[in-house]
Design a protein around this motif. Structure first.
Motif, PDB file in Angstrom:
ATOM      1  N   GLY A 102       0.813  -1.204   0.000  1.00  0.00           N
ATOM      2  CA  GLY A 102       0.000   0.000   0.000  1.00  0.00           C
ATOM      3  C   GLY A 102       0.849   1.257   0.000  1.00  0.00           C
ATOM      4  N   ILE A 103       0.281   2.363   0.510  1.00  0.00           N
ATOM      5  CA  ILE A 103       0.931   3.673   0.472  1.00  0.00           C
ATOM      6  C   ILE A 103       1.926   3.829   1.613  1.00  0.00           C
ATOM      7  CG2 ILE A 103       0.571   6.168   0.537  1.00  0.00           C
ATOM      8  CD1 ILE A 103      -0.481   4.873  -1.992  1.00  0.00           C
ATOM      9  N   LYS A 104       3.109   4.382   1.273  1.00  0.00           N
ATOM     10  CA  LYS A 104       4.141   4.661   2.279  1.00  0.00           C
ATOM     11  C   LYS A 104       4.908   5.900   1.841  1.00  0.00           C
ATOM     12  CE  LYS A 104       6.987   3.924   5.760  1.00  0.00           C
ATOM     13  NZ  LYS A 104       6.577   4.095   7.170  1.00  0.00           N
ATOM     14  N   ASN A 105       5.167   6.820   2.801  1.00  0.00           N
ATOM     15  CA  ASN A 105       5.940   8.030   2.530  1.00  0.00           C
ATOM     16  C   ASN A 105       7.367   7.894   3.063  1.00  0.00           C
ATOM     17  OD1 ASN A 105       3.990   9.822   1.258  1.00  0.00           O
ATOM     18  ND2 ASN A 105       2.913   9.765   3.216  1.00  0.00           N
ATOM     19  N   TYR A 106       8.333   8.371   2.270  1.00  0.00           N
ATOM     20  CA  TYR A 106       9.735   8.355   2.667  1.00  0.00           C
ATOM     21  C   TYR A 106      10.316   9.758   2.507  1.00  0.00           C
ATOM     22  CZ  TYR A 106       9.401   3.278   2.298  1.00  0.00           C
ATOM     23  OH  TYR A 106       9.038   1.977   2.474  1.00  0.00           O
ATOM     24  N   LYS A 107      11.095  10.180   3.507  1.00  0.00           N
ATOM     25  CA  LYS A 107      11.770  11.476   3.451  1.00  0.00           C
ATOM     26  C   LYS A 107      13.279  11.257   3.506  1.00  0.00           C
ATOM     27  CE  LYS A 107       8.031  14.146   5.590  1.00  0.00           C
ATOM     28  NZ  LYS A 107       7.644  15.053   6.711  1.00  0.00           N
ATOM     29  N   ILE A 108      13.952  11.910   2.586  1.00  0.00           N
ATOM     30  CA  ILE A 108      15.421  11.843   2.529  1.00  0.00           C
ATOM     31  C   ILE A 108      15.943  13.256   2.346  1.00  0.00           C
ATOM     32  CG2 ILE A 108      17.427  10.866   1.323  1.00  0.00           C
ATOM     33  CD1 ILE A 108      15.523   8.775   0.124  1.00  0.00           C
ATOM     34  N   SER A 109      16.968  13.622   3.123  1.00  0.00           N
ATOM     35  CA  SER A 109      17.620  14.931   2.936  1.00  0.00           C
ATOM     36  C   SER A 109      19.127  14.722   2.946  1.00  0.00           C
ATOM     37  CB  SER A 109      17.193  15.920   4.018  1.00  0.00           C
ATOM     38  OG  SER A 109      17.622  15.491   5.291  1.00  0.00           O
ATOM     39  N   PHE A 110      19.803  15.566   2.198  1.00  0.00           N
ATOM     40  CA  PHE A 110      21.276  15.479   2.121  1.00  0.00           C
ATOM     41  C   PHE A 110      21.822  16.758   1.509  1.00  0.00           C
ATOM     42  CE2 PHE A 110      19.354  13.539  -1.606  1.00  0.00           C
ATOM     43  CZ  PHE A 110      20.021  14.140  -2.666  1.00  0.00           C
ATOM     44  N   ASN A 111      23.111  16.979   1.708  1.00  0.00           N
ATOM     45  CA  ASN A 111      23.819  18.097   1.094  1.00  0.00           C
ATOM     46  C   ASN A 111      24.760  17.573   0.013  1.00  0.00           C
ATOM     47  OD1 ASN A 111      22.569  19.851   2.848  1.00  0.00           O
ATOM     48  ND2 ASN A 111      24.335  20.095   4.200  1.00  0.00           N
ATOM     49  N   GLN A 112      24.890  18.343  -1.060  1.00  0.00           N
ATOM     50  CA  GLN A 112      25.861  18.024  -2.104  1.00  0.00           C
ATOM     51  C   GLN A 112      26.676  19.266  -2.411  1.00  0.00           C
ATOM     52  OE1 GLN A 112      23.227  16.013  -5.146  1.00  0.00           O
ATOM     53  NE2 GLN A 112      24.954  14.593  -5.176  1.00  0.00           N
ATOM     54  N   ASP A 113      27.980  19.138  -2.262  1.00  0.00           N
ATOM     55  CA  ASP A 113      28.893  20.249  -2.519  1.00  0.00           C
ATOM     56  C   ASP A 113      29.465  20.091  -3.917  1.00  0.00           C
ATOM     57  OD1 ASP A 113      30.741  22.243  -2.548  1.00  0.00           O
ATOM     58  OD2 ASP A 113      31.789  21.641  -0.710  1.00  0.00           O
ATOM     59  N   LEU A 114      28.939  20.890  -4.867  1.00  0.00           N
ATOM     60  CA  LEU A 114      29.441  20.806  -6.231  1.00  0.00           C
ATOM     61  C   LEU A 114      30.743  21.571  -6.428  1.00  0.00           C
ATOM     62  CD1 LEU A 114      26.484  19.798  -6.582  1.00  0.00           C
ATOM     63  CD2 LEU A 114      26.581  20.715  -8.884  1.00  0.00           C
ATOM     64  N   GLY A 115      31.037  22.486  -5.495  1.00  0.00           N
ATOM     65  CA  GLY A 115      32.323  23.177  -5.509  1.00  0.00           C
ATOM     66  C   GLY A 115      32.613  23.929  -6.789  1.00  0.00           C
ATOM     67  N   TRP A 116      33.906  24.072  -7.072  1.00  0.00           N
ATOM     68  CA  TRP A 116      34.354  24.780  -8.279  1.00  0.00           C
ATOM     69  C   TRP A 116      34.097  23.907  -9.493  1.00  0.00           C
ATOM     70  CZ3 TRP A 116      39.640  24.606 -10.831  1.00  0.00           C
ATOM     71  CH2 TRP A 116      39.747  25.590 -11.826  1.00  0.00           C
ATOM     72  N   ASP A 117      33.525  24.489 -10.554  1.00  0.00           N
ATOM     73  CA  ASP A 117      33.156  23.699 -11.727  1.00  0.00           C
ATOM     74  C   ASP A 117      34.285  23.561 -12.747  1.00  0.00           C
ATOM     75  OD1 ASP A 117      33.326  26.224 -12.788  1.00  0.00           O
ATOM     76  OD2 ASP A 117      31.195  26.414 -13.244  1.00  0.00           O
ATOM     77  N   ARG A 118      35.472  24.109 -12.429  1.00  0.00           N
ATOM     78  CA  ARG A 118      36.650  24.028 -13.324  1.00  0.00           C
ATOM     79  C   ARG A 118      36.396  24.726 -14.657  1.00  0.00           C
ATOM     80  NH1 ARG A 118      38.184  17.612 -12.680  1.00  0.00           N
ATOM     81  NH2 ARG A 118      38.291  17.551 -10.415  1.00  0.00           N
TER      82      ARG A 118
END
Length: 562
Positions: A102-118
């Motif tokens: 049946g129905i289920k909710n999931y929460k995910i959080s995170f940080n991503q550091d893309l930094g200098w793109d060169r």
């Protein structure tokens, strides 16, 4: 029409490979980007389990266009198993002991550091809101992307669909509120389909300075060319100091000098034993009366040719390599008859062993083309080839193997460098006194075969009626068989006694015979030297400057159920 066919194809693939045990009803993604180009991502995923499952898993890439994207501060609403697999983060949500439906909710959080793109020309937001690695349908996607400063909304470009799609934006609606882009999907997202935002920004939009690693990586892009240049300089200096300056004096030869076999003559001409140097021995043995060749061509539209060799008598020779090759060949047959097709992917080991015996015999009899010391030096120079390749792979791994504009030119330059090294190493070998003398005779024999006049050939045929067939194996290893055959097209009126083919008919036609002989030589090469070979493949990367493509941005990834 093409677009319709493509859509049907992708839909078919999606239906075949989709996980029908669950479906994502709603995928909400809230993304906030700060001035340091760090993304804070919060995902709320509403799942409908149609079949009992423990939960879902999420895969988040840690690399983009050859640079690392640091993932941190991971938080989930459920029991989770998190593992860093190097190129990506694996998050498994759910209790291993509990099945859900049946129905289920999931929460995910995170940080991503893309930094200098060169990239010194522009900054960018090139991000996969939904990655291309989900294995089920997503009915609706809601997203908001908040940037730290104002931007030009005219440069916003969304792509949606299979990975690489550049123009399908019909399934996305969005509006801008301040520095936030808010939108949603208007059609169901199929498995392996993605939603990507490409937004070029002016250079300096993000307050990001290159790290020490970024500087090293930037400088390392020039390392291959510095490395290759240094290696080539060293090899060239060694070559110049040790190259062979001895003069080769050609002498006129009507027959192969010093009673050489085709294999030996082929070796002295170019310093190595080629495939044709060994397979031409079949014709040589035929002329000597040791074997005969029969070719049978089946009837019908799809004609199949079968080639068999029959031993007429034991070989008479003092040369070990020749005896080993002859005996090994007929060891594959029964009662002195061998089918050439039976050698395929099997006989190559005996060919390699023949070369080893041949080279040992040259040393034992003092008939090497090159001196022992110069060959050792040549081998040492050749060691720069694996050094070049291993260094290349190391540099590619350091700089990033996802950028084709770096990987392919670097790899091609490495290959060219290796070819030059091999050529210089080969030319560093110095000929022995015997090697220099026999090379002159072989070159003189080759010149005679290419420039001799018809009247001289007629005289030689009168002296030796089998002269054409005696010399034919040698013309093969010298690469002048076509020239040689053309000179005899009006002089040869019968095939050799050791060769028979039912495709030639009763009347001898010289051109048909020579065509058959060329095909026979190709068949011998395929069968006697064939060996299993591996395959390989390569990948690539992308940028937002031309509008981007679906699934081509950073992050995204995907997931599934378990």
């Amino acid at each position: 029409m093409l677009k319709l066919v493509s859509s049907i194809f992708f839909l078919f693939c999606s239906l075949v490979f989709a996980d029908n045990g669950y479906i994502i009803k709603e995928y909400n993604s809230d993304i906030k980007i700060n001035e340091k180009n760090i993304y804070t991502v919060e995902e709320n995923i509403k799942v409908n389990f149609r079949e009992p499952r423990r939960g879902i898993y999420r895969v988040i890439p840690e690399y983009f266009n050859g640079r690392e994207i640091k993932v941190s501060n991971i938080d989930t609403s459920e029991m989770a198993h998190i593992k860093d697999e190097g190129k990506y983060i694996y998050i498994r949500l759910g209790d291993p002991t509990t099945y859900l439906k049946g129905i289920k909710n999931y929460k995910i959080s995170f940080n991503q550091d893309l930094g200098w793109d060169r990239n010194k020309e522009y900054d960018e937001v090139y991000f996969n809101i939904i990655g291309s690695d989900w294995d089920t349908f997503i009915e609706r996607v809601n997203f908001s992307i908040t940037l730290p400063k104002p931007f030009n909304p005219d440069k916003i470009n969304f792509t949606s669909g299979a990975r690489g799609t550049k123009s399908d934006v019909a399934g996305i609606k969005y509006y801008i509120k301040g520095n936030t882009i808010i939108g949603h999907s208007t059609k169901v997202l199929a498995p392996s389909h993605s939603i990507t935002l490409a937004l070029p920004l002016e250079e300096g939009y993000f307050d990001v300075s290159p790290s020490i690693f970024d500087y090293i990586s930037g400088i390392s892009k020039f390392l291959p060319f510095l490395l290759y240049g240094t290696i080539l300089l060293i090899v060239f200096i060694i070559h110049k100091k040790n190259k062979d300056d001895s003069e080769v004096i050609e002498s006129v030869e009507f027959y192969p000098p010093d009673d050489l076999t085709p294999t030996e003559l082929g070796y002295y001409i170019d310093g190595k034993v080629d495939a044709k140097d060994l397979t031409s021995m079949i014709f040589y043995w035929g002329n000597k009366g040791f074997l005969k060749m029969d070719e049978t061509e089946s009837e019908g539209f799809f004609k199949k040719k079968t080639t068999t060799l029959t031993k007429l008598k034991d070989i008479e020779t003092t040369k070990e390599f020749e005896r080993f090759l002859f005996d090994s060949l007929f060891a594959f047959g029964e009662n002195g008859v061998v089918n050439i097709g039976s050698l395929y992917n099997k006989f190559y080991k005996y060919m390699e062993k023949t070369v080893d015996i041949f080279e040992i015999g040259l040393i034992k009899n003092g008939k090497s083309l090159y001196s022992r010391d110069s060959k050792k030096l040549s081998k040492r120079m050749s060691l720069f080839i694996p050094v070049t390749m291993f260094s290349t792979f190391g540099i590619i791994a350091l700089v990033g193997n996802d950028n084709p504009f770096f990987v392919f030119p670097t790899f091609i330059t490495a290959m060219i460098t290796c070819v030059i090294i091999g050529k210089l190493a080969s030319n560093t070998r110095k000929r022995t006194i015997y090697g220099n003398e026999i090379l002159g005779k072989c070159l003189g024999f080759k010149r005679f075969l290419t420039v001799t006049e018809k009247d001289k050939l007629e005289m030689l045929l009168k002296e030796n009626p089998s002269y054409f067939y005696d010399i034919l194996p040698y013309t093969i290893v010298l690469g002048v068989s076509d020239i040689w055959a053309d000179k005899f097209k009006e002089l040869v009126t019968a095939p050799p006694t050791w060769y028979h083919s039912n495709s030639l008919g009763n009347a001898f036609v010289y051109s048909s015979f020579m065509s058959n002989m060329n095909r026979s030589m190709s068949s011998l090469n395929r069968s006697m030297l064939s060996s299993p070979k591996p395959a390989s493949n390569f990948g690539g990367g992308s940028s937002s400057s031309s509008g981007g493509s679906s699934g081509g941005g950073a992050s995204g990834g995907g997931g599934g159920s378990w």
